[in-house]
Scaffold this active site. Sequence first.
Site, PDB file in Angstrom:
ATOM      1  N   VAL A   1      -4.006   2.672  -0.073  1.00  0.00           N
ATOM      2  CA  VAL A   1      -4.518   1.836  -1.157  1.00  0.00           C
ATOM      3  C   VAL A   1      -3.324   1.160  -1.831  1.00  0.00           C
ATOM      4  O   VAL A   1      -2.177   1.585  -1.689  1.00  0.00           O
ATOM      5  CB  VAL A   1      -5.339   2.639  -2.191  1.00  0.00           C
ATOM      6  CG1 VAL A   1      -6.585   3.231  -1.552  1.00  0.00           C
ATOM      7  CG2 VAL A   1      -4.507   3.712  -2.857  1.00  0.00           C
TER       8      VAL A   1
ATOM      9  N   ILE B   1       0.831  -1.205   0.000  1.00  0.00           N
ATOM     10  CA  ILE B   1       0.000   0.000   0.000  1.00  0.00           C
ATOM     11  C   ILE B   1       0.864   1.253   0.000  1.00  0.00           C
ATOM     12  O   ILE B   1       2.043   1.226   0.349  1.00  0.00           O
ATOM     13  CB  ILE B   1      -0.986   0.024   1.190  1.00  0.00           C
ATOM     14  CG1 ILE B   1      -0.242   0.010   2.518  1.00  0.00           C
ATOM     15  CG2 ILE B   1      -1.977  -1.129   1.085  1.00  0.00           C
ATOM     16  CD1 ILE B   1      -1.128   0.259   3.728  1.00  0.00           C
ATOM     17  N   ASP B   2       0.244   2.365  -0.392  1.00  0.00           N
ATOM     18  CA  ASP B   2       0.953   3.642  -0.423  1.00  0.00           C
ATOM     19  C   ASP B   2       0.444   4.545   0.701  1.00  0.00           C
ATOM     20  O   ASP B   2      -0.319   4.105   1.573  1.00  0.00           O
ATOM     21  CB  ASP B   2       0.811   4.303  -1.798  1.00  0.00           C
ATOM     22  CG  ASP B   2      -0.630   4.595  -2.183  1.00  0.00           C
ATOM     23  OD1 ASP B   2      -1.518   4.637  -1.299  1.00  0.00           O
ATOM     24  OD2 ASP B   2      -0.881   4.815  -3.376  1.00  0.00           O
ATOM     25  N   ALA B   3       0.840   5.792   0.671  1.00  0.00           N
ATOM     26  CA  ALA B   3       0.462   6.737   1.729  1.00  0.00           C
ATOM     27  C   ALA B   3      -1.042   7.004   1.786  1.00  0.00           C
ATOM     28  O   ALA B   3      -1.555   7.477   2.796  1.00  0.00           O
ATOM     29  CB  ALA B   3       1.217   8.051   1.547  1.00  0.00           C
ATOM     30  N   GLN B   4      -1.747   6.679   0.718  1.00  0.00           N
ATOM     31  CA  GLN B   4      -3.206   6.858   0.689  1.00  0.00           C
ATOM     32  C   GLN B   4      -3.938   5.626   1.221  1.00  0.00           C
ATOM     33  O   GLN B   4      -5.162   5.562   1.160  1.00  0.00           O
ATOM     34  CB  GLN B   4      -3.662   7.158  -0.737  1.00  0.00           C
ATOM     35  CG  GLN B   4      -3.067   8.442  -1.283  1.00  0.00           C
ATOM     36  CD  GLN B   4      -3.274   8.569  -2.783  1.00  0.00           C
ATOM     37  OE1 GLN B   4      -3.455   7.581  -3.490  1.00  0.00           O
ATOM     38  NE2 GLN B   4      -3.247   9.796  -3.263  1.00  0.00           N
TER      39      GLN B   4
END
Length: 146
Positions: free
Chosen positions: A24, A19-22
Amino acid sequence: MARSEFRFSWPLRVRYSEIDAQNVVFNAHYLTYYDVAITEYLRAAGLVSLQTTPEGVFDFHVVKSTVEYRAPIRFDEDIEVFCRTAPPGRSSLAFLLEIHGAGREDLRSAGEIIWVNADQATHRSAPIPHGFRKALSAFEAGEPAV
């Protein structure tokens, strides 16, 4: 496409590292998910991509990857990656892929990966061996893998 148009799917659970910083799934991981599904699809069909046949050693090169992002996939979510093949060309093979939430019809991603069979000595396109083509056709028709 509907899930029912695929005879094969592979379950995955989203890991924290994907996952990334969002919160997702980072876009590049979709191709990893597709690659895992293609590998398992071929295994279920009784095939591997690098093989020695009477025609010689053959393997495929990826020549095109397309990913359509339809809806976010989140951390720790159970997903299913669906895979099937379009009828092969002389030397090319297209994998059609979809990602859905596990057990749901909610399309998250659709994609296509195109491979070209390559002569391993020259790295030029070569016809897909008959046995490989026959095994794919039989698998898609629902016949047991050999």
